[in-house]
Enzyme design. Structure first.
Site, PDB file in Angstrom:
ATOM      1  N   ARG A 154      -6.468   4.699 -12.108  1.00  0.00           N
ATOM      2  CA  ARG A 154      -6.533   4.107 -10.768  1.00  0.00           C
ATOM      3  C   ARG A 154      -5.204   4.340 -10.081  1.00  0.00           C
ATOM      4  O   ARG A 154      -4.153   4.186 -10.711  1.00  0.00           O
ATOM      5  CB  ARG A 154      -6.752   2.587 -10.856  1.00  0.00           C
ATOM      6  CG  ARG A 154      -8.020   2.167 -11.516  1.00  0.00           C
ATOM      7  CD  ARG A 154      -7.898   0.745 -12.029  1.00  0.00           C
ATOM      8  NE  ARG A 154      -6.844   0.626 -13.041  1.00  0.00           N
ATOM      9  CZ  ARG A 154      -6.316  -0.511 -13.467  1.00  0.00           C
ATOM     10  NH1 ARG A 154      -6.708  -1.655 -12.965  1.00  0.00           N
ATOM     11  NH2 ARG A 154      -5.368  -0.528 -14.394  1.00  0.00           N
ATOM     12  N   GLU A 155      -5.227   4.694  -8.804  1.00  0.00           N
ATOM     13  CA  GLU A 155      -3.972   4.777  -8.062  1.00  0.00           C
ATOM     14  C   GLU A 155      -3.325   3.396  -8.070  1.00  0.00           C
ATOM     15  O   GLU A 155      -4.010   2.379  -8.057  1.00  0.00           O
ATOM     16  CB  GLU A 155      -4.234   5.248  -6.631  1.00  0.00           C
ATOM     17  CG  GLU A 155      -4.563   6.722  -6.603  1.00  0.00           C
ATOM     18  CD  GLU A 155      -4.841   7.251  -5.209  1.00  0.00           C
ATOM     19  OE1 GLU A 155      -4.356   6.659  -4.231  1.00  0.00           O
ATOM     20  OE2 GLU A 155      -5.558   8.256  -5.114  1.00  0.00           O
ATOM     21  N   CYS A 157     -11.608   8.857  -3.907  1.00  0.00           N
ATOM     22  CA  CYS A 157     -12.515   9.025  -5.058  1.00  0.00           C
ATOM     23  C   CYS A 157     -13.902   8.437  -4.839  1.00  0.00           C
ATOM     24  O   CYS A 157     -14.873   9.173  -4.719  1.00  0.00           O
ATOM     25  CB  CYS A 157     -11.880   8.423  -6.295  1.00  0.00           C
ATOM     26  SG  CYS A 157     -10.282   9.171  -6.657  1.00  0.00           S
ATOM     27  N   LYS A 191      -5.787   0.738  -0.529  1.00  0.00           N
ATOM     28  CA  LYS A 191      -5.613  -0.408  -1.424  1.00  0.00           C
ATOM     29  C   LYS A 191      -4.117  -0.634  -1.616  1.00  0.00           C
ATOM     30  O   LYS A 191      -3.317   0.257  -1.309  1.00  0.00           O
ATOM     31  CB  LYS A 191      -6.325  -0.184  -2.751  1.00  0.00           C
ATOM     32  CG  LYS A 191      -5.702   0.892  -3.629  1.00  0.00           C
ATOM     33  CD  LYS A 191      -6.482   0.941  -4.924  1.00  0.00           C
ATOM     34  CE  LYS A 191      -5.735   1.573  -6.037  1.00  0.00           C
ATOM     35  NZ  LYS A 191      -6.459   1.617  -7.276  1.00  0.00           N
TER      36      LYS A 191
HETATM   37  C1  UGA Z   1     -11.184   4.885  -8.703  1.00  0.00           C
HETATM   38  C2  UGA Z   1     -11.639   4.358 -10.085  1.00  0.00           C
HETATM   39  O1  UGA Z   1     -11.433   2.960 -10.153  1.00  0.00           O
HETATM   40  C3  UGA Z   1     -10.850   5.056 -11.204  1.00  0.00           C
HETATM   41  O2  UGA Z   1     -11.330   4.611 -12.475  1.00  0.00           O
HETATM   42  C4  UGA Z   1     -11.047   6.565 -11.073  1.00  0.00           C
HETATM   43  O3  UGA Z   1     -10.309   7.266 -12.078  1.00  0.00           O
HETATM   44  C5  UGA Z   1     -10.553   7.014  -9.703  1.00  0.00           C
HETATM   45  O4  UGA Z   1     -11.309   6.320  -8.673  1.00  0.00           O
HETATM   46  C6  UGA Z   1     -10.785   8.486  -9.588  1.00  0.00           C
HETATM   47  O5  UGA Z   1     -11.942   8.917  -9.505  1.00  0.00           O
HETATM   48  O6  UGA Z   1      -9.820   9.241  -9.682  1.00  0.00           O
HETATM   49  P1  UGA Z   1      -9.075   4.359  -7.115  1.00  0.00           P
HETATM   50  O7  UGA Z   1      -9.725   5.278  -6.126  1.00  0.00           O
HETATM   51  O8  UGA Z   1      -7.623   4.496  -7.413  1.00  0.00           O
HETATM   52  O9  UGA Z   1      -9.818   4.506  -8.551  1.00  0.00           O
HETATM   53  O10 UGA Z   1      -9.315   2.903  -6.582  1.00  0.00           O
HETATM   54  P2  UGA Z   1     -10.099   1.574  -7.037  1.00  0.00           P
HETATM   55  O11 UGA Z   1      -9.157   0.644  -7.678  1.00  0.00           O
HETATM   56  O12 UGA Z   1     -11.345   1.929  -7.760  1.00  0.00           O
HETATM   57  O13 UGA Z   1     -10.480   0.987  -5.600  1.00  0.00           O
HETATM   58  C7  UGA Z   1     -11.364   1.696  -4.736  1.00  0.00           C
HETATM   59  C8  UGA Z   1     -11.638   0.911  -3.473  1.00  0.00           C
HETATM   60  O14 UGA Z   1     -12.467  -0.213  -3.756  1.00  0.00           O
HETATM   61  C9  UGA Z   1     -10.398   0.357  -2.762  1.00  0.00           C
HETATM   62  O15 UGA Z   1     -10.532   0.593  -1.374  1.00  0.00           O
HETATM   63  C10 UGA Z   1     -10.454  -1.129  -3.081  1.00  0.00           C
HETATM   64  O16 UGA Z   1      -9.839  -1.897  -2.085  1.00  0.00           O
HETATM   65  C11 UGA Z   1     -11.958  -1.366  -3.125  1.00  0.00           C
HETATM   66  N1  UGA Z   1     -12.365  -2.553  -3.917  1.00  0.00           N
HETATM   67  C12 UGA Z   1     -12.074  -2.641  -5.234  1.00  0.00           C
HETATM   68  C13 UGA Z   1     -13.073  -3.569  -3.293  1.00  0.00           C
HETATM   69  O17 UGA Z   1     -13.367  -3.529  -2.078  1.00  0.00           O
HETATM   70  N2  UGA Z   1     -13.475  -4.660  -4.042  1.00  0.00           N
HETATM   71  C14 UGA Z   1     -13.192  -4.760  -5.352  1.00  0.00           C
HETATM   72  O18 UGA Z   1     -13.595  -5.772  -5.980  1.00  0.00           O
HETATM   73  C15 UGA Z   1     -12.478  -3.724  -5.972  1.00  0.00           C
END
Ligand code: UGA
Length: 437
Positions: free
Chosen positions: A151-152, A264, A327
């Site tokens: 995750r970033e 992603c 995020k």
């Molecule tokens: C995501 C996956 O979580 C990683 O496991 C994966 O390796 C990565 O994509 C990838 O494909 O490289 P990332 O894009 O860094 O990671 O971000 P996330 O932490 O998954 O968050 C994604 C979005 O969902 C953000 O905008 C965050 O604010 C949102 N989010 C997250 C919500 O709106 N609600 C939540 O409960 C959790």
């Protein structure tokens, strides 16, 4: 081991530094000269907590170098492919041109017994195609698919101590020579009990897209519940707490708000649908279209809520948007819901100021028409409404009592449901959350 990492973006730069930290001799290769010269000076070309200190630490050992010259891969045993697979312009499918080009350029430098290890997120079937290309060039080399789940914002820790390793090898067997090679690459995390699964190529590719689709579905599920809670006068944060206590469901990734963005989840669910269509299995993934639609509706819902909060019109309202990154702990603004909302508010006549601790430079490149202010106090001063759209800790910890003296009108829209509503209301603010009464 002697390792090549091709592609030095969010994935590759972190992977290269972490492989050197694990004791390997690593060269990072990228076509972007600016990225390579920054990394060579131990400067991260993007914000990622802990990356710069790790780059400094491993470069001092002499185990990590960067170059734009692919011939530096010659003589290495393991070559990781870490380039991007963005959404194709005007289409849902993934653009594989960077993956294809990097493998193509690597081929002349392969030796018998080498391993080409794909980490990029690709449509199922890509590994088999690339494996054929590798074997046509060097029959005694192997292609493995080893998806990345970092995750970033947590990339260094996620790479050094991942939840699991998945090795996709051509015959899906433990005896495949790539299994022993990757076990050696990851010897340190494996020694602390990190599980690893050996699969065939298509299963390994699907593990990644299935995981991201599940996460996106979980977020859209809770955002659909937020829509219902709004209609019924219920509170989605309490609902999430209650259903999340069932450990079959779990509380993680159940935060309702303005929805998911980034480089992603949005593009991965679209590429997955496109690939399913090509395979004649599109029906299996039609639900992802709904997941995407629920997610995009959140952005318009925030604009509506902001209008209601401002007494029915956005015209001339001074709105402060807290957060531009997709995020917290990241300066990445790719498909950022916060920025897309800021742009819509401005289109509808609001006077928008966007602030963010790390992402303003990237934001200004994407949306040059928006007004940016790096100083949070200046951004808030005289504002008619605050919109918290990225939950950076400094915004979550803002003190409503102190702030009330500097705004024009005390209104706050909590796009991530992270503020203490009672505290803000008792300090004299009009507070609105997402899916909360
Ligand atoms: C995501 C996956 O979580 C990683 O496991 C994966 O390796 C990565 O994509 C990838 O494909 O490289 P990332 O894009 O860094 O990671 O971000 P996330 O932490 O998954 O968050 C994604 C979005 O969902 C953000 O905008 C965050 O604010 C949102 N989010 C997250 C919500 O709106 N609600 C939540 O409960 C959790």
């Amino acid at each position: 081991m002697r390792i090549t990492v091709i592609g030095c973006g969010y994935l590759g730069a972190v992977h290269a530094a972490c492989m050197a930290k694990l004791g390997h001799q690593v060269v990072g290769i990228d076509v972007d000269h600016r990225k390579i010269s920054a990394l060579s000076e131990a400067k991260a070309p993007f914000f990622e907590p802990g990356l710069e200190s790790l780059l400094r630490e491993v470069q001092e050992t002499g185990r990590l170098t960067f170059t734009t010259d692919m011939s530096a891969a010659a003589g290495n045993e393991v070559h990781f492919i870490c380039v991007g697979t963005p959404q194709k312009k005007g289409e849902n499918g993934a653009d594989l041109s960077y993956v294809d080009a990097s493998v193509e350029e690597l081929l002349p430098y392969l030796s018998p017994g080498d391993f080409v290890v794909g980490k990029s997120t690709v449509p199922v079937g890509t590994a088999e195609r690339l494996s054929n290309a590798v074997q046509a060039q060097e029959p005694a080399a192997h292609l493995v698919w080893n998806p990345e789940f970092l995750r970033e914002g947590h990339a260094v820790a996620d790479t050094l101590q991942p939840d699991r390793f998945v090795y996709g090898v051509s015959d899906g067997s433990e005896e495949h020579p790539a299994v022993a090679a990757l076990d050696e690459v990851y010897a340190i995390p494996l020694s602390t009990g990190t599980p690893r699964l050996v699969t065939d190529h298509p299963t390994a590719e699907l593990v990644k897209t299935a995981a991201n689709s599940f996460l996106a579905t979980k977020i859209s599920f809770i955002n659909a519940m937020a829509e219902l809670c709004e209609a019924a006068g219920a509170d989605v944060t309490r609902l999430a707490d209650a259903i999340g206590m069932d450990d079959r469901i779990g509380r993680k990734f159940l935060n309702a708000g303005i929805g998911f963005g980034g480089g992603c989840l949005p593009k991965d669910i679209r590429a997955f649908m496109a690939r399913a269509g090509e395979l004649g299995a599109d029906q299996a993934l039609t639900f992802l279209r709904e997941v995407d639609a629920i997610n995009m509706r959140r952005r318009s819902r925030v604009v509506e809520l902001a209008r209601e909060l401002c007494g029915g019109t956005l015209l001339g309202q001074r709105i402060t948007v807290l957060g531009a990154a997709f995020k917290p702990e990241s300066d990445d603004v790719r498909d950022s819901p916060a920025l897309s909302i800021a742009a819509q508010l401005q289109l509808q006549g609001a006077v928008v100021t966007v602030t963010d601790p790390k992402a303003l430079e990237n934001a200004a490149k994407r949306f040059p028409e928006l007004h940016y202010e790096g100083d949070v106090d200046a951004a808030i001063s005289g504002s008619d409404a605050l919109l918290l759209l990225t939950e950076w800790r400094e915004y979550v910890e803002l003190d409503p009592l102190t702030l009330i003296g500097s705004v024009g009108t005390a209104r706050v829209l909590d796009g991530r449901n992270v503020l203490d509503a009672a505290k803000w209301r008792s300090a004299g603010w009009a507070y609105r959350g997402m899916g909360r009464p």
